[in-house]
Design an enzyme around this catalytic site. Structure first.
Site, PDB file in Angstrom:
ATOM      1  N   GLU A 170       0.835  -1.200   0.000  1.00  0.00           N
ATOM      2  CA  GLU A 170       0.000   0.000   0.000  1.00  0.00           C
ATOM      3  C   GLU A 170       0.868   1.248   0.000  1.00  0.00           C
ATOM      4  O   GLU A 170       2.033   1.228   0.407  1.00  0.00           O
ATOM      5  CB  GLU A 170      -0.928   0.003   1.221  1.00  0.00           C
ATOM      6  CG  GLU A 170      -0.291   0.455   2.516  1.00  0.00           C
ATOM      7  CD  GLU A 170       0.850  -0.430   2.974  1.00  0.00           C
ATOM      8  OE1 GLU A 170       1.862   0.128   3.444  1.00  0.00           O
ATOM      9  OE2 GLU A 170       0.743  -1.671   2.868  1.00  0.00           O
ATOM     10  N   GLU A 312       4.379  -1.110   1.261  1.00  0.00           N
ATOM     11  CA  GLU A 312       4.571  -1.340  -0.179  1.00  0.00           C
ATOM     12  C   GLU A 312       4.618  -2.819  -0.547  1.00  0.00           C
ATOM     13  O   GLU A 312       4.729  -3.163  -1.715  1.00  0.00           O
ATOM     14  CB  GLU A 312       5.855  -0.668  -0.692  1.00  0.00           C
ATOM     15  CG  GLU A 312       5.949   0.814  -0.426  1.00  0.00           C
ATOM     16  CD  GLU A 312       7.285   1.420  -0.843  1.00  0.00           C
ATOM     17  OE1 GLU A 312       8.122   0.688  -1.441  1.00  0.00           O
ATOM     18  OE2 GLU A 312       7.507   2.612  -0.564  1.00  0.00           O
TER      19      GLU A 312
END
Length: 345
Positions: A170, A312
């Site tokens: 994310e 991420e």
């Protein structure tokens, strides 16, 4: 909301998997977690010869209205700037994806910027950032349902390309705050234990973040259901990740779970579909203060503890070689009978 057919993998293959693993040229149980992972993956795939194919890491990006209250060290424009960094290959997840053979996809779930001209970006934007849940729900029910479906659609596309192992990450300013709210509401763990530094807040910043979230909780007038908590306090990128996890489990894929935010997405996913946890491999315990607590709530045993807190998908992808080792163990090691070796245990 879209419904999914998620069932626990059959147990019938477990004795055969156990027999094969115990017949490999090693003392019984001596490869520890690798043996456990091989059992899990063999059971997911219902085969004595599991394989990993075409791994993907999907980064869902979106901004949060609650960031307007100063709950993050970073301003919202960082999300837009990081999108370019992902696309150009300069982010942390980029070198890890290259190192471990992952295909990287970046999805605009709700970034507060016009990204319509950005090449290689998957444009699934619901809205330019969620609403500020200090004053109103972050999203409407319809927006939440759309986010679930769009997250699921990304996984279906990856699966169609031969992917059977997938990680999610994310990017979004304010998403550790939103994850803390999900964690508190869905576990009952006191809010102060769910709130951490996020992208680098100092002690004063953490106190301010907690105060904002406590006030938001005090003003919550929803019904406390999983769906209501998701829409009231979530981010579009978080809800897309939940939908993606559900879809991956329905398709029998291995889901590599990243850090604090993605673990809370798995928490939400499991509260509606408990069997999704059979497909989850938790990559790491991150450095966000509440991560160990939510992992404990899920009964999860992460593979790594490296002090990571980037998000991420970095921790999930870092853990992938261990998963690969487990599959190679059951597929490539000789058996005692095949190597003409006497069992030595």
């Amino acid at each position: 909301m879209k419904r999914f057919s998620i069932v626990a993998p059959s147990e019938k293959i477990v004795p055969a998997l156990r027999e094969k693993i115990d017949a490999l040229t090693k003392p019984k149980g001596s490869l520890g977690r690798l043996e456990e992972l091989a059992m899990q993956i063999g059971r997911i795939q219902q085969t004595l010869a599991p394989r990993l194919s075409c791994p993907y890491n999907i980064v869902f990006a979106g901004d949060h209205g609650i960031a307007d209250e100063g709950v993050s060290l970073s301003p919202k424009e960082v999300t837009r700037q990081m999108i370019s960094n992902f696309i150009e290959g300069g982010a942390g997840i980029c070198f890890l994806s290259r190192q471990h053979g992952f295909r990287l996809r970046v999805v605009d779930a709700g970034v507060d910027a016009d990204l319509s001209g950005v090449r290689e970006l998957i444009g699934l934007k619901i809205r330019r950032g969620t609403r500020n849940y200090l004053y109103e729900p972050a999203m409407t029910l319809q927006e939440m349902e759309l986010a679930v479906e769009r997250g699921a659609s990304v996984v279906r596309d990856c699966h169609a390309e031969g992917c059977n192992v997938i990680a999610f990450g994310e990017m979004g300013i304010g998403n550790t705050a939103s994850s803390s709210m999900w964690m508190h509401c869905l576990t009952g763990i006191p809010l102060e234990k769910c709130v951490g530094a996020g992208s680098g807040l100092d002690a004063e910043g953490i106190r301010h973040k907690y105060d904002v979230l406590r006030r938001a909780m005090d003003r919550y007038t929803g019904d406390g259901s999983v769906e209501d908590v998701m829409r009231w306090f979530g981010g579009y990128e978080m809800v897309m990740a939940v939908g993606a996890m559900w879809q991956a489990a329905e398709l029998g894929m291995i889901v590599l779970v990243d850090g604090f935010i993605m673990t809370n997405c798995m928490l939400a996913a499991s509260r509606l579909y408990p069997d999704v946890l059979h497909y989850a491999v938790f990559g790491h315990k991150g450095d966000e203060s509440g991560h160990a607590l939510v992992l404990g709530e899920l009964g999860a045993r992460p593979l790594l503890d490296l002090g990571l807190r980037l998000g991420e998908g970095t921790g999930a992808v870092c853990a992938y070689p261990i998963v690969d080792s487990a599959v190679r163990m059951i597929g490539e090691m000789a058996t005692f009978a095949g190597a003409n070796i006497t069992k030595y245990f």
